[in-house]
Scaffold this motif. Structure first.
Motif, PDB file in Angstrom:
ATOM      1  N   ARG A 113       0.851  -1.097   0.190  1.00  0.00           N
ATOM      2  CA  ARG A 113      -0.047  -0.113  -0.126  1.00  0.00           C
ATOM      3  C   ARG A 113       0.877   1.297   0.151  1.00  0.00           C
ATOM      4  O   ARG A 113       0.418   2.325  -0.590  1.00  0.00           O
ATOM      5  CB  ARG A 113      -0.820   0.199   1.115  1.00  0.00           C
ATOM      6  CG  ARG A 113      -2.021  -0.815   1.358  1.00  0.00           C
ATOM      7  CD  ARG A 113      -2.847  -0.833   2.611  1.00  0.00           C
ATOM      8  NE  ARG A 113      -3.703   0.438   2.438  1.00  0.00           N
ATOM      9  CZ  ARG A 113      -4.869   0.453   2.194  1.00  0.00           C
ATOM     10  NH1 ARG A 113      -5.594  -0.381   1.648  1.00  0.00           N
ATOM     11  NH2 ARG A 113      -5.399   1.796   1.953  1.00  0.00           N
ATOM     12  N   VAL A 114       1.899   1.310   0.744  1.00  0.00           N
ATOM     13  CA  VAL A 114       2.588   2.536   0.673  1.00  0.00           C
ATOM     14  C   VAL A 114       4.045   2.731  -0.045  1.00  0.00           C
ATOM     15  O   VAL A 114       4.797   3.564   0.143  1.00  0.00           O
ATOM     16  CB  VAL A 114       2.910   2.666   2.598  1.00  0.00           C
ATOM     17  CG1 VAL A 114       1.878   2.557   3.166  1.00  0.00           C
ATOM     18  CG2 VAL A 114       3.983   1.739   2.971  1.00  0.00           C
ATOM     19  N   LEU A 115       4.434   1.476  -0.623  1.00  0.00           N
ATOM     20  CA  LEU A 115       5.621   1.592  -1.310  1.00  0.00           C
ATOM     21  C   LEU A 115       5.151   1.391  -2.837  1.00  0.00           C
ATOM     22  O   LEU A 115       5.184   0.151  -3.546  1.00  0.00           O
ATOM     23  CB  LEU A 115       6.792   0.405  -0.983  1.00  0.00           C
ATOM     24  CG  LEU A 115       7.384   0.568   0.253  1.00  0.00           C
ATOM     25  CD1 LEU A 115       8.154  -0.334   0.710  1.00  0.00           C
ATOM     26  CD2 LEU A 115       8.250   2.140   0.529  1.00  0.00           C
ATOM     27  N   PRO A 116       4.896   2.415  -3.432  1.00  0.00           N
ATOM     28  CA  PRO A 116       4.205   2.250  -4.938  1.00  0.00           C
ATOM     29  C   PRO A 116       5.315   1.609  -5.681  1.00  0.00           C
ATOM     30  O   PRO A 116       4.754   0.839  -7.079  1.00  0.00           O
ATOM     31  CB  PRO A 116       3.982   3.905  -5.159  1.00  0.00           C
ATOM     32  CG  PRO A 116       4.868   4.810  -4.642  1.00  0.00           C
ATOM     33  CD  PRO A 116       5.113   3.961  -2.921  1.00  0.00           C
ATOM     34  N   GLN A 117       6.565   1.693  -5.734  1.00  0.00           N
ATOM     35  CA  GLN A 117       7.387   0.755  -6.610  1.00  0.00           C
ATOM     36  C   GLN A 117       7.623  -0.335  -6.314  1.00  0.00           C
ATOM     37  O   GLN A 117       8.568  -1.186  -7.138  1.00  0.00           O
ATOM     38  CB  GLN A 117       8.783   1.909  -6.704  1.00  0.00           C
ATOM     39  CG  GLN A 117       8.820   3.358  -7.047  1.00  0.00           C
ATOM     40  CD  GLN A 117       7.823   3.550  -8.291  1.00  0.00           C
ATOM     41  OE1 GLN A 117       8.153   3.003  -9.173  1.00  0.00           O
ATOM     42  NE2 GLN A 117       7.062   4.508  -8.579  1.00  0.00           N
ATOM     43  N   LEU A 118       7.026  -0.858  -5.366  1.00  0.00           N
ATOM     44  CA  LEU A 118       7.588  -2.354  -4.806  1.00  0.00           C
ATOM     45  C   LEU A 118       6.820  -3.289  -5.701  1.00  0.00           C
ATOM     46  O   LEU A 118       5.560  -3.311  -6.022  1.00  0.00           O
ATOM     47  CB  LEU A 118       6.865  -2.553  -3.403  1.00  0.00           C
ATOM     48  CG  LEU A 118       7.043  -4.017  -3.062  1.00  0.00           C
ATOM     49  CD1 LEU A 118       8.726  -4.302  -2.953  1.00  0.00           C
ATOM     50  CD2 LEU A 118       6.602  -4.007  -1.610  1.00  0.00           C
ATOM     51  N   THR A 119       7.625  -4.352  -6.582  1.00  0.00           N
ATOM     52  CA  THR A 119       7.173  -5.074  -7.433  1.00  0.00           C
ATOM     53  C   THR A 119       7.467  -6.546  -7.451  1.00  0.00           C
ATOM     54  O   THR A 119       6.848  -7.479  -8.034  1.00  0.00           O
ATOM     55  CB  THR A 119       7.503  -4.553  -8.937  1.00  0.00           C
ATOM     56  OG1 THR A 119       8.954  -4.555  -8.918  1.00  0.00           O
ATOM     57  CG2 THR A 119       6.974  -3.280  -9.407  1.00  0.00           C
ATOM     58  N   SER A 120       8.536  -6.839  -6.597  1.00  0.00           N
ATOM     59  CA  SER A 120       9.056  -8.058  -6.544  1.00  0.00           C
ATOM     60  C   SER A 120       9.432  -8.322  -4.903  1.00  0.00           C
ATOM     61  O   SER A 120       9.942  -7.604  -4.220  1.00  0.00           O
ATOM     62  CB  SER A 120      10.310  -8.165  -7.352  1.00  0.00           C
ATOM     63  OG  SER A 120      10.858  -9.382  -7.131  1.00  0.00           O
ATOM     64  N   VAL A 121       8.857  -9.562  -4.610  1.00  0.00           N
ATOM     65  CA  VAL A 121       9.223 -10.146  -3.204  1.00  0.00           C
ATOM     66  C   VAL A 121       9.733 -11.651  -3.193  1.00  0.00           C
ATOM     67  O   VAL A 121       9.384 -12.596  -3.802  1.00  0.00           O
ATOM     68  CB  VAL A 121       7.765 -10.318  -2.511  1.00  0.00           C
ATOM     69  CG1 VAL A 121       7.850 -10.854  -1.120  1.00  0.00           C
ATOM     70  CG2 VAL A 121       7.110  -8.733  -2.340  1.00  0.00           C
ATOM     71  N   ARG A 122      10.747 -11.556  -2.472  1.00  0.00           N
ATOM     72  CA  ARG A 122      11.496 -12.876  -2.212  1.00  0.00           C
ATOM     73  C   ARG A 122      11.165 -13.298  -0.650  1.00  0.00           C
ATOM     74  O   ARG A 122      10.982 -12.498   0.108  1.00  0.00           O
ATOM     75  CB  ARG A 122      13.000 -12.637  -2.309  1.00  0.00           C
ATOM     76  CG  ARG A 122      13.489 -12.689  -3.856  1.00  0.00           C
ATOM     77  CD  ARG A 122      14.377 -11.226  -3.810  1.00  0.00           C
ATOM     78  NE  ARG A 122      14.872 -11.112  -5.119  1.00  0.00           N
ATOM     79  CZ  ARG A 122      14.226 -10.631  -6.333  1.00  0.00           C
ATOM     80  NH1 ARG A 122      13.043 -10.031  -5.893  1.00  0.00           N
ATOM     81  NH2 ARG A 122      14.724 -10.537  -7.353  1.00  0.00           N
ATOM     82  N   TYR A 123      10.534 -14.635  -0.610  1.00  0.00           N
ATOM     83  CA  TYR A 123      10.190 -14.801   0.773  1.00  0.00           C
ATOM     84  C   TYR A 123      11.035 -16.058   1.267  1.00  0.00           C
ATOM     85  O   TYR A 123      11.377 -16.964   0.464  1.00  0.00           O
ATOM     86  CB  TYR A 123       8.682 -15.080   0.887  1.00  0.00           C
ATOM     87  CG  TYR A 123       8.274 -16.406   0.398  1.00  0.00           C
ATOM     88  CD1 TYR A 123       8.177 -17.405   0.854  1.00  0.00           C
ATOM     89  CD2 TYR A 123       7.887 -16.212  -1.052  1.00  0.00           C
ATOM     90  CE1 TYR A 123       7.405 -18.431   0.376  1.00  0.00           C
ATOM     91  CE2 TYR A 123       7.354 -17.520  -1.739  1.00  0.00           C
ATOM     92  CZ  TYR A 123       7.331 -18.690  -0.866  1.00  0.00           C
ATOM     93  OH  TYR A 123       6.698 -19.858  -1.504  1.00  0.00           O
TER      94      TYR A 123
END
Length: 333
Positions: free
Chosen positions: A161-171
């Motif tokens: 919601r708050v990081l508009p450029q966030l596109t990729s998540v490693r978990y």
């Protein structure tokens, strides 16, 4: 002239109960963000008090805690009794258990009892989001998430919601196994990649979120690149930790409450004179954040404020009364 309660008022008093379904139905992310922002502001202005935390291991294998506080000028008083009972999993139950009670500071009588699990989850997610807004690089595009449980998921949901450029998540998971249900929940919102090499995942990420039971360091300090921001969520008890030895002394540390972080959070593992800035002071401008340098690493050591539970619970209580929700039971005094 101030009106005083009559004997009839005493006899007809009631206590409002809000169960997990009612609480969950009322919780909306933007409302929670506003309530948690208010809690940080009250704490920074010392208009709200946070009382000493109770956090004790039980012979049953659980951990029991109480977080309490008040805002005298607003007539807000209450506590959350909460903890972690890992044996609940074997019974098909939730190991985290929490109950919030709002109390009339003028009389001491209880006003509203709320299931605290969803409150704890959402307010912690909102606190993490405020940390990301203030401390992470706005262009952060890659996030590394340790954990896939309830808290890990809410942290990621708020981060998106708050990081508009966030596109990729490693978990990463504690057993190294992939979690298809986790991936399915977020696959339409971002790229979701399962990793087993913690240091490699950390090194290629702009933001780290650690949301685990806090059983030990999750990665090596050398893996953290300059410019990284870390939300450390899981360390909330003496003896817990998620961050590696030596990391805090070379980063800029932010906390929700300094004394609490040094007692229960990641800061318990650092030197007693470790400089810490409270996030509430950043939000109110009392501690303006020096612009992030290209090499800066920041950490938000999150231990959770009682005021967050109380401001969210009050918001829910007000909404429930307005909508006629909940169960009122007679509570004469």
């Amino acid at each position: 002239m101030t009106a005083h309660p009559t004997a009839t008022d005493h006899a007809q008093a009631s206590l409002l109960l809000l169960d997990t379904h009612q609480v969950s139905a009322l919780l909306q992310p933007q409302d929670v963000l506003r309530a948690v922002h208010e809690a940080f502001t009250l704490h920074s202005q010392r208009a709200g008090r946070v009382f000493p935390v109770v956090r004790e291991a039980l012979p049953t294998g659980g951990v029991f805690g109480i977080k309490s506080g008040d805002v005298p000028a607003q007539g807000l008083l209450g506590f959350k009794a909460a903890g972690f009972w890992p044996a609940n999993r074997a019974q098909g139950g939730e190991p985290h258990q929490a109950t919030v009670l709002l109390i009339d500071p003028a009389t001491g009588r209880p006003l509203c009892m709320l299931d605290g699990n969803a409150i704890t989850t959402e307010r912690t997610g909102a606190a993490g989001a405020l940390g990301l807004q203030q401390l992470a690089r706005p262009d952060s595009a890659r996030l590394c998430l340790f954990g896939t449980g309830v808290q890990a998921r809410v942290q990621l949901r708020f981060a998106l919601r708050v990081l508009p450029q966030l596109t990729s998540v490693r978990y990463l998971t504690h057993d190294g196994r992939q979690r298809p249900d986790f991936e399915a929940q977020f696959k339409d919102l971002c790229e979701v990649i399962h990793r087993t090499d913690a240091n490699a995942a950390v090194a290629e990420s702009d933001v780290l979120i650690t949301a685990t039971p806090g059983g030990g360091a999750l990665f090596d300090a050398a893996a953290v690149r300059p410019g990284t921001h870390i939300n450390a969520v899981g360390t909330d008890t003496r003896g817990k930790r998620e961050l590696p030895e030596g990391l805090l002394k070379r980063v800029r540390v932010f906390v929700d409450d300094t004394a609490q972080a040094r007692s229960l959070g990641e800061a318990q593992w650092a030197a007693p004179d470790l400089p810490c800035t409270e996030l509430g002071d950043v939000l109110t401008g009392q501690a303006p954040v020096v612009p992030r340098g290209a090499q800066d690493i920041t950490v938000f050591d999150m231990t959770g404020l009682a005021l967050q539970d109380l401001t969210v619970a009050r918001m829910l209580h007000t909404q429930a009364l307005a909508r006629g929700l909940g169960t009122a039971i007679a509570w004469p005094w």
